[in-house]
Motif scaffolding. Sequence first.
Motif: not given
Length: 739
Positions: A55, A57, A60, A64, A66, A69, A135, A139, A143
């Motif tokens: 992650y 990006c 955060w 997220g 996404w 990601y 995080l 996540l 994932t």
Amino acid sequence: MGVKGLQQFVDCCCPEACVTVNLREMARQHAAQTTDHTTSPTLIVDGMACLRHWYSCKDWVCGGQWREYMDALKSWVESFTSAGIRLVFFFDGVVEEKKRREWVKRRRRVNGEVCKVFRHIKAHGEQPGGNLFVLPSGLATFTPFALRSLGQEVFSTVQEADYEIARYACRHGSMGILGQDTDFLIYDSAPYLSVANLRIESLTTILYDRQRLCRAIGLSVTQLPLLACLLGNDVVSEERMQHIRNNAMATYREMHPAPLSGAPRGQMVLAVSQLVSSLWGREEEESRLIPQSLNLSDPDRELLERGVRSYLLPEQEAFQRDDSFPSAFEKYVSPEILKACREKHVAAEGFMVYNVVCEGVVECSNSLEDEEDNELLPQALVYKSCRQHIYSLLLLHRRDDSIVEPPAIREWFVYPGNPLKEPDLVHPVPVSLPCHQPSLDLLWFGTGPDISTLRLVSFFSIFDCQEFSELYGAVEDSLLAALCLVTYIALQVPALSLEDVDAYLSQAVCLRLKSPQELQQIKLPVLSSRAVQLGSLYVRGLSHLLGANSASGCPLPSAALLPWHSFDGRLFHSKYLLSHSGAEDTVLLDSDSSCLSLFLHLREKLTEACRRRSRVLQSRPSPEARYRDRHTGWSSGGGESWREMTGGHRSGGGWRERGESRQDQGGYENQERMWERGGHRGRGMRGGQHFHPQSYPYCNDGGLQSTNPPPKQSRGRSYRSRGRYQLAPRWSQPPGPGT
């Protein structure tokens, strides 16, 4: 995470054990040495250790990014596959009770970091930088699904993840284990490769060589497990063996009277290594896991033996772990259900059901929740009713026309006010169906159109949104899931306003038309701590959708429930700021007529569902959404900033820009008629509720100040005495048992 102090020792005091390797060359050599030429060299990846590195990006804190990601994951995977390296991913699927204490300790530490994040946002209106990073919520949950969608082999563990990774790597002759945990130095398995030192462009990293480490500290590989336990790990706490290390350090200093160089922790590793080396010598001692000459109490010896055994793989000793997995509730489900639960769990295809049926325990790690916000409920309490229905669908069954109730599920959920000293005991609550609750075997293995309908109705009943099953096929699956989730949140959270609902729904509708690049270009003039928490709340809700879908026999494709199809944190935050700043629907929907029509349709369905349950959504603009431009002072969120936030085009402008009052647009009566027709509505009218601008006059500094704040709504009876939060009542029915 691994052995206390060993990583620092290897990095700082044992450079000979840190070998820079090129993974392409390592794979080529591995392929040349193996007799099996049918498969590519395999690298086993500790997924949990890689999350922070995957992650990357920029944003955060908003919930997220996404889609960005997903692109990052795809690029990362392709770097290895293009080099001829096969990847196998492992993720933690359970938290073993022997490690619960360490799990709780880490969760409390992260709680402190989350608190700092929110204080920074409220003080500065921006995401914290530097080392303060948490995080995005969910996540670790999503994932594995992301990697499976990329065609990767993914496993979710049913035992300690490090053990399963080391065992798999050893059995399959893997080229290495990619992670960041010194336990992989202790296991006599494949080479341990550092993800923290991985350079993805060149595929180079550090290999921690256990043979060289052993030569440096004077031990054999078989003595490493005892060293690990005496230093402290997840099984044997550091405090438990403090007296052993103190004695070892005293002896070491007697033998090395000269001033010692290096870090004190490095000296400790050498001292304990010297002690371990001195314990063996006689043949009978060498056959023991713990030499008798190590003076220990019986409880400490038993704990130490358990810790040492945790590092021994099946091929390495006569002792075998018990790989049978009796269900905590096996008398409530059939053997076929148990088998299916385990298979789906191991293949990372399901969520929650294995932990409920086979373990009787569910846990959820930290979420981005502001412990100083007394208005918004923590996600653990918001989704408790949903989980109770999931437990019911999984475990309740009938015998002689009576319901046999199983024991409560133990929940370890991290939320403000929960000290995590013991689990919450949560009882199943039956779902409301037009017929008797179906058996799990029928839902999972039954066939025919009637069963498909039953699965769909069961799924929506978990969220008290049964009527939405009629929309199946008429609305995109991902949008149908978003509608279900937002409606549930609206029913459970009294503080949720119509502006919040508009932000949720508009971003789900607009997301379908935006590329990852467009999402990255969205500019956020300020961050709202409330929007941060609402974003996290939504993403946690998606995981509950996955659990409900699994329990119901998967009436919806899992892909439709994943965040990159219905949520982007930056996009949601921009819609939140727009909605609370008074932007019109056309602006909120990027001046796209098809998006606007779909948005109005979804909002109408949500409003109808809420009205049936006596839930009336109120307009409640948040002063926090009004932002201060660093150079020009306060801005209302209108003008070009709307266009920048959404990355879209502005057409026609809003009433603020045209210099019109809300009454100039035709008055409240005309607006109400437009609302009833489902047409475009002015921001002064929401859900039939009159919003009077004079209730929120502008302050001298340009902010909003409520002179007539809405009354506080009751959250129902106290959830539990130890916490400061109370559970919101369900709007359609009185609280069930265990609430």
